[in-house]
Design a protein around this motif. Structure first.
Motif, PDB file in Angstrom:
ATOM      1  N   GLN A   5      45.044  37.931  42.244  1.00 29.56           N
ATOM      2  CA  GLN A   5      44.052  37.101  41.878  1.00 29.56           C
ATOM      3  C   GLN A   5      42.930  37.594  41.261  1.00 29.56           C
ATOM      4  OE1 GLN A   5      44.080  34.576  45.310  1.00 29.56           O
ATOM      5  NE2 GLN A   5      45.431  33.338  44.889  1.00 29.56           N
ATOM      6  N   TRP A   6      42.472  38.787  41.763  1.00 29.11           N
ATOM      7  CA  TRP A   6      40.909  39.127  41.404  1.00 29.11           C
ATOM      8  C   TRP A   6      41.119  39.523  39.824  1.00 29.11           C
ATOM      9  CZ3 TRP A   6      41.591  43.901  38.979  1.00 29.11           C
ATOM     10  CH2 TRP A   6      42.563  44.590  39.492  1.00 29.11           C
ATOM     11  N   LEU A   7      42.316  39.769  39.031  1.00 30.41           N
ATOM     12  CA  LEU A   7      42.549  40.140  37.892  1.00 30.41           C
ATOM     13  C   LEU A   7      42.156  38.816  36.826  1.00 30.41           C
ATOM     14  CD1 LEU A   7      43.803  42.444  36.446  1.00 30.41           C
ATOM     15  CD2 LEU A   7      45.992  41.503  36.373  1.00 30.41           C
ATOM     16  N   GLU A   8      42.285  37.643  37.354  1.00 29.94           N
ATOM     17  CA  GLU A   8      41.721  36.606  36.518  1.00 29.94           C
ATOM     18  C   GLU A   8      40.304  36.626  36.226  1.00 29.94           C
ATOM     19  OE1 GLU A   8      42.526  32.618  37.971  1.00 29.94           O
ATOM     20  OE2 GLU A   8      44.574  33.266  38.897  1.00 29.94           O
ATOM     21  N   ALA A   9      39.551  37.311  37.368  1.00 30.38           N
ATOM     22  CA  ALA A   9      38.057  37.292  36.879  1.00 30.38           C
ATOM     23  C   ALA A   9      37.698  38.241  36.035  1.00 30.38           C
ATOM     24  CB  ALA A   9      37.351  37.700  38.349  1.00 30.38           C
ATOM     25  N   LEU A  10      38.496  39.298  35.621  1.00 32.92           N
ATOM     26  CA  LEU A  10      38.230  40.425  34.814  1.00 32.92           C
ATOM     27  C   LEU A  10      37.804  39.964  33.458  1.00 32.92           C
ATOM     28  CD1 LEU A  10      40.683  43.319  35.550  1.00 32.92           C
ATOM     29  CD2 LEU A  10      38.224  43.059  36.185  1.00 32.92           C
ATOM     30  N   LEU A  11      38.379  39.066  32.820  1.00 27.32           N
ATOM     31  CA  LEU A  11      38.012  38.610  31.414  1.00 27.32           C
ATOM     32  C   LEU A  11      36.679  37.975  31.366  1.00 27.32           C
ATOM     33  CD1 LEU A  11      38.939  38.200  28.413  1.00 27.32           C
ATOM     34  CD2 LEU A  11      39.838  36.023  29.326  1.00 27.32           C
TER      35      LEU A  11
END
Length: 66
Positions: A5-11
Motif C-alpha cells: 500500500q505504501w507503493l501508492e504514495a511513491l508517485l
C-alpha cells in the motif's frame, strides 16, 4: 495486497519532490540572471551595509583612475 500500500504514495511523493527541486532551481537561476551572482544565504543588515560600502569604494577607485 496490504504489503504494498505504501507503493501508492511513491508517485505523488515523487511529483512533489520533483516540483520542489524544479522551483528551487528556478528561483536560483532567476535570481542569478537578474543580479548576476548567486543569492547570499543568511545575509543580514551588516552584510548589506558592507556590500554598499565596497561598491562605493570600488566606484571611487574607478573614478580616480587607478
Amino acid at each position: 495486497m496490504g504489503k504494498f500500500q505504501w507503493l501508492e504514495a511513491l508517485l505523488p511523493l515523487g511529483i512533489i519532490a520533483g516540483m520542489l527541486c524544479i522551483m528551487g532551481n528556478a528561483q536560483y537561476h532567476i535570481h542569478k540572471a537578474y543580479f548576476g551572482r548567486p543569492k547570499h544565504v543568511g545575509q543580514d543588515v551588516w552584510d548589506v551595509a558592507m556590500e554598499r560600502r565596497d561598491k562605493r569604494l570600488m566606484e571611487e577607485v574607478a573614478a580616480s583612475g587607478n
